[in-house]
Write an enzyme that holds these catalytic residues in place. Structure first.
Site, short mmCIF file in Angstrom:
data_model
loop_
_atom_site.label_atom_id
_atom_site.label_comp_id
_atom_site.label_asym_id
_atom_site.label_seq_id
_atom_site.Cartn_x
_atom_site.Cartn_y
_atom_site.Cartn_z
N PHE A 14 0.87 -1.20 0.01
CA PHE A 14 0.09 -0.07 0.13
C PHE A 14 0.67 1.31 -0.01
CE2 PHE A 14 -2.61 -3.22 2.66
CZ PHE A 14 -3.46 -3.11 1.63
N GLU A 15 1.96 1.43 0.58
CA GLU A 15 2.76 2.47 0.91
C GLU A 15 3.52 2.90 -0.33
OE1 GLU A 15 2.50 4.42 3.49
OE2 GLU A 15 1.00 3.10 4.47
N GLY A 16 4.20 2.03 -1.06
CA GLY A 16 5.00 2.38 -2.24
C GLY A 16 6.16 2.78 -1.56
#
Length: 157
Positions: A14-16
């Site tokens: 989700f964070e990248g």
């Protein structure tokens, strides 16, 4: 409990990864995998130098483990590894909200946590995940997708 490799992967999916400092959607200086501070406690600033992927992973694991420790202190029922990973992912994104008030600013005062502590297999937990899909009062598609995935992972045996 501790995050396992699937838990780390869930959060990073989700964070990248950003190796240079940037302002997140909440206008907070951020670097790496959504981190706002370094292991030494120093806050990220936009003037910071770029970091390597290896250091980004080191920062991420350090911070994720802090969240895992907080989530462990909040959970009062027996949960599975997937349930724990999903709750840490949720807290990593919205905060743990470990304070003395009853205002739901993160996991700590949330109805989500209350349901988990009452019955970690309650189907209503899926609905509570989905309630946390807004930034500045507006629904964010990326947060909706994240909450759906966290909920699906939570209910995966």
């Amino acid at each position: 409990m501790k995050l396992d490799e699937n838990g780390y992967k869930l959060i990073t999916s989700f964070e990248g990864l950003e190796l240079e400092p940037y302002l997140c959607s909440a206008n907070v200086p951020t670097i790496g995998y959504g981190n706002t501070f370094y292991p030494n406690g120093k806050k990220v600033t936009l003037k910071d130098k770029p970091i390597t992927k290896a250091y980004a992973i080191e920062i991420f694991r350090f911070v994720a483990d802090l969240f895992a420790k907080d989530v462990t202190s909040l959970i009062k029922s027996k949960v599975t590894q997937n349930q724990f990973n999903s709750l840490v992912s949720f807290a990593y994104n919205v905060g743990t909200d470990i304070d003395v008030d009853d205002i739901p600013e993160g996991l700590g005062d949330s109805t989500l946590l209350k349901l988990v502590n009452k019955n970690p297999n309650d189907n209503a937990i899926a609905i509570e995940f989905l309630k946390w899909n807004k930034a500045k009062g507006k629904v964010v598609n990326g947060l909706t997708k994240r909450r759906i995935k966290e909920s699906q992972n939570y209910f995966t045996p």
